[in-house]
Design a protein around this motif. Structure first.
Motif, PDB file in Angstrom:
ATOM      1  N   GLU A  19      -9.823 -16.374 -18.792  1.00 61.01           N
ATOM      2  CA  GLU A  19     -10.602 -15.538 -17.884  1.00 61.01           C
ATOM      3  C   GLU A  19     -10.344 -14.058 -18.157  1.00 61.01           C
ATOM      4  N   THR A  20      -9.265 -13.775 -18.873  1.00 63.22           N
ATOM      5  CA  THR A  20      -8.913 -12.392 -19.224  1.00 63.22           C
ATOM      6  C   THR A  20      -9.076 -12.227 -20.731  1.00 63.22           C
ATOM      7  N   ARG A  21     -10.241 -11.786 -21.140  1.00 68.57           N
ATOM      8  CA  ARG A  21     -10.534 -11.662 -22.568  1.00 68.57           C
ATOM      9  C   ARG A  21     -10.355 -10.248 -23.088  1.00 68.57           C
ATOM     10  N   THR A  22     -10.243  -9.279 -22.186  1.00 67.20           N
ATOM     11  CA  THR A  22     -10.047  -7.889 -22.591  1.00 67.20           C
ATOM     12  C   THR A  22      -8.958  -7.267 -21.714  1.00 67.20           C
ATOM     13  N   ALA A  23      -8.488  -6.094 -22.152  1.00 72.84           N
ATOM     14  CA  ALA A  23      -7.513  -5.366 -21.344  1.00 72.84           C
ATOM     15  C   ALA A  23      -8.093  -5.009 -19.985  1.00 72.84           C
ATOM     16  N   GLY A  24      -9.375  -4.642 -19.968  1.00 72.17           N
ATOM     17  CA  GLY A  24     -10.026  -4.319 -18.695  1.00 72.17           C
ATOM     18  C   GLY A  24     -10.043  -5.504 -17.748  1.00 72.17           C
ATOM     19  N   ASP A  25     -10.320  -6.703 -18.295  1.00 75.13           N
ATOM     20  CA  ASP A  25     -10.277  -7.906 -17.463  1.00 75.13           C
ATOM     21  C   ASP A  25      -8.914  -8.061 -16.804  1.00 75.13           C
ATOM     22  N   THR A  26      -7.872  -7.915 -17.606  1.00 71.96           N
ATOM     23  CA  THR A  26      -6.515  -8.121 -17.094  1.00 71.96           C
ATOM     24  C   THR A  26      -6.157  -7.095 -16.031  1.00 71.96           C
ATOM     25  N   LEU A  27      -6.470  -5.847 -16.265  1.00 70.33           N
ATOM     26  CA  LEU A  27      -6.131  -4.810 -15.292  1.00 70.33           C
ATOM     27  C   LEU A  27      -6.879  -5.006 -13.977  1.00 70.33           C
ATOM     28  N   LEU A  28      -8.170  -5.230 -14.059  1.00 69.12           N
ATOM     29  CA  LEU A  28      -8.958  -5.382 -12.833  1.00 69.12           C
ATOM     30  C   LEU A  28      -8.605  -6.655 -12.086  1.00 69.12           C
ATOM     31  N   GLN A  29      -8.362  -7.744 -12.828  1.00 68.96           N
ATOM     32  CA  GLN A  29      -7.968  -8.979 -12.168  1.00 68.96           C
ATOM     33  C   GLN A  29      -6.566  -8.876 -11.568  1.00 68.96           C
ATOM     34  N   SER A  30      -5.704  -8.065 -12.159  1.00 62.19           N
ATOM     35  CA  SER A  30      -4.377  -7.853 -11.578  1.00 62.19           C
ATOM     36  C   SER A  30      -4.486  -7.212 -10.194  1.00 62.19           C
ATOM     37  N   ILE A  31      -5.388  -6.263 -10.064  1.00 65.26           N
ATOM     38  CA  ILE A  31      -5.618  -5.641  -8.757  1.00 65.26           C
ATOM     39  C   ILE A  31      -6.172  -6.666  -7.777  1.00 65.26           C
ATOM     40  N   ASP A  32      -7.180  -7.415  -8.205  1.00 68.81           N
ATOM     41  CA  ASP A  32      -7.786  -8.429  -7.333  1.00 68.81           C
ATOM     42  C   ASP A  32      -6.764  -9.486  -6.923  1.00 68.81           C
ATOM     43  N   LEU A  33      -5.890  -9.865  -7.857  1.00 70.99           N
ATOM     44  CA  LEU A  33      -4.877 -10.879  -7.561  1.00 70.99           C
ATOM     45  C   LEU A  33      -3.895 -10.367  -6.513  1.00 70.99           C
ATOM     46  N   ALA A  34      -3.475  -9.119  -6.625  1.00 72.04           N
ATOM     47  CA  ALA A  34      -2.558  -8.558  -5.641  1.00 72.04           C
ATOM     48  C   ALA A  34      -3.194  -8.508  -4.258  1.00 72.04           C
ATOM     49  N   VAL A  35      -4.467  -8.133  -4.195  1.00 68.19           N
ATOM     50  CA  VAL A  35      -5.182  -8.096  -2.912  1.00 68.19           C
ATOM     51  C   VAL A  35      -5.249  -9.493  -2.304  1.00 68.19           C
ATOM     52  N   ALA A  36      -5.615 -10.479  -3.114  1.00 63.17           N
ATOM     53  CA  ALA A  36      -5.726 -11.855  -2.623  1.00 63.17           C
ATOM     54  C   ALA A  36      -4.362 -12.423  -2.258  1.00 63.17           C
ATOM     55  N   ALA A  37      -3.326 -12.082  -3.028  1.00 63.03           N
ATOM     56  CA  ALA A  37      -1.981 -12.564  -2.726  1.00 63.03           C
ATOM     57  C   ALA A  37      -1.504 -12.026  -1.383  1.00 63.03           C
ATOM     58  N   GLU A  38      -1.808 -10.783  -1.103  1.00 63.92           N
ATOM     59  CA  GLU A  38      -1.456 -10.227   0.210  1.00 63.92           C
ATOM     60  C   GLU A  38      -2.160 -10.995   1.329  1.00 63.92           C
ATOM     61  N   GLN A  39      -3.394 -11.368   1.106  1.00 66.30           N
ATOM     62  CA  GLN A  39      -4.165 -12.066   2.134  1.00 66.30           C
ATOM     63  C   GLN A  39      -3.610 -13.449   2.456  1.00 66.30           C
ATOM     64  N   ILE A  40      -3.000 -14.125   1.470  1.00 69.94           N
ATOM     65  CA  ILE A  40      -2.445 -15.459   1.741  1.00 69.94           C
ATOM     66  C   ILE A  40      -0.992 -15.384   2.234  1.00 69.94           C
ATOM     67  N   GLY A  41      -0.445 -14.168   2.328  1.00 70.05           N
ATOM     68  CA  GLY A  41       0.885 -14.006   2.883  1.00 70.05           C
ATOM     69  C   GLY A  41       2.003 -13.867   1.882  1.00 70.05           C
ATOM     70  N   LEU A  42       1.669 -13.659   0.610  1.00 65.55           N
ATOM     71  CA  LEU A  42       2.717 -13.442  -0.386  1.00 65.55           C
ATOM     72  C   LEU A  42       3.360 -12.073  -0.160  1.00 65.55           C
ATOM     73  N   ASP A  43       4.617 -11.955  -0.550  1.00 65.77           N
ATOM     74  CA  ASP A  43       5.383 -10.745  -0.253  1.00 65.77           C
ATOM     75  C   ASP A  43       5.382  -9.712  -1.371  1.00 65.77           C
TER      76      ASP A  43
END
Length: 340
Positions: A19-43
């Motif tokens: 799902e991460t085929r470029t550097a841009g994919d990885t950077l943007l998905q890293s932000i999205d992952l952190a946002v979603a992780a906060e929503q499920i209660g990760l620390d």
């Protein structure tokens, strides 16, 4: 209770299964992952740093972006290789990222591990002083970074500045109060864990360490943590020490999990070499049905000693699947072990 976060290497490649085929994919998905992780209660949302590789590298733009998009999740690194860094500039970057996140930065640093190229720090313009090793250089830069994070002025002001100066010697800006007490050291040996405690840094211990006595990985790591805590107490630090350990843990709760990780769980550690003449022990991976996983993890002494657990994730499989992986641990594993 434990603080539970994710640790991402931030890989990308032009591969049909990624799902991460470029550097841009990885950077943007890293932000999205952190946002979603906060929503499920990760620390915590933590990111690896590697140079000359198709992985996350310069961390501060990403940390600042995550800080701007989230509200309470801790944001960190595991780890920044200090051999590549300018401590002065890093103080400014770290201060800015911490202020943007309103004081949520948990910055992991270290002298570094073997990299993709030979002596890559030389390409960044750095080399050890005569009679010193690159490890010495990394530790000295770390101490310089810690010193300047204190916010004490050290630079003589210009008598005819462009803008008016406050009285006295000048410090680096922006200064973020409290950040000095949120720096972690990635230690591969017992000695460097003790050194971290003596210098007032929290401890990060990953899925490998130098083999110092031939015992199983989790026992050696637990011994390292106990030595660190003893050294912290002896040093008379006023704030409480924190210790994180990293693990690859996958709860197999559906067919997709079994397809991806059904053969990933290792029953034992492995031993090998990460540097010439330096034997290391590599911790096992955990992948099993939740009930079996709970029994296996209950015997991990190092996890018991740590207050923070960082779950390594397969970032190339995308945000949605990684949130499923993390949610499975929070729902099916953490409560039974007393982590939640």
């Amino acid at each position: 209770m434990k603080s539970i976060g994710f640790l991402s290497f931030g890989h990308w490649a032009n591969h049909p299964s990624y799902e991460t085929r470029t550097a841009g994919d990885t950077l943007l998905q890293s932000i999205d992952l952190a946002v979603a992780a906060e929503q499920i209660g990760l620390d915590g949302a933590y990111f690896r740093v590697h140079h000359f590789a198709r992985q996350l590298a310069s961390p501060f733009p990403l940390l600042a972006a995550v800080g701007a998009k989230t509200n309470k999740i801790e944001i960190g690194t595991g780890v920044i290789d200090m051999r590549y860094e300018n401590p002065m500039y890093m103080v400014e970057d770290a201060g800015a990222a911490d202020l943007i996140s309103n004081g949520r930065l948990q910055l992991g640093i270290s002298r570094g591990s073997p990299e993709q190229v030979i002596e890559g720090w030389r390409y960044f313009g750095y080399e050890p002083a005569e009679g010193e090793t690159d490890a010495d250089m990394g530790r000295q830069k770390a101490l310089a970074f810690l010193d300047k994070l204190s916010g004490v002025g050290f630079a003589q002001p210009n008598p005819q500045p462009m803008f008016p100066n406050p009285p006295g010697l000048l410090r680096l800006e922006p200064h973020s109060p409290g950040l000095r007490n949120r720096i972690w050291w990635g230690a591969a040996s017992n000695a460097t864990a003790v050194w971290a405690a003596e210098n007032g840094m929290h401890l990060q211990s990953s899925t490998l360490k130098f083999d110092e006595n031939g015992k199983p990985f989790h026992i050696q790591q637990a011994e390292q943590i106990r030595l660190y805590k003893e050294a912290w107490k002896k040093a008379g630090r006023q704030h409480e020490p924190r210790v994180s350990v990293s693990r690859s843990i996958f709860a197999l709760v559906n067919d997709m999990d079994r397809a991806y990780f059904g053969q990933q769980g290792k029953a034992s550690d492995s031993f090998g070499y990460i540097e010439a003449n330096q034997r290391a022990v590599f911790g096992r991976s955990y992948a099993a049905e939740p009930d079996k996983l709970i029994k296996e993890l209950a015997t991990d002494e190092a996890i018991q000693e740590a207050d923070t657990l960082l779950l390594t994730i397969p970032n190339t499989l995308g945000v949605d699947y990684n949130i499923h992986v993390l949610s499975s641990i929070l729902e099916h594993v953490a409560p039974a072990l007393g982590w939640r």
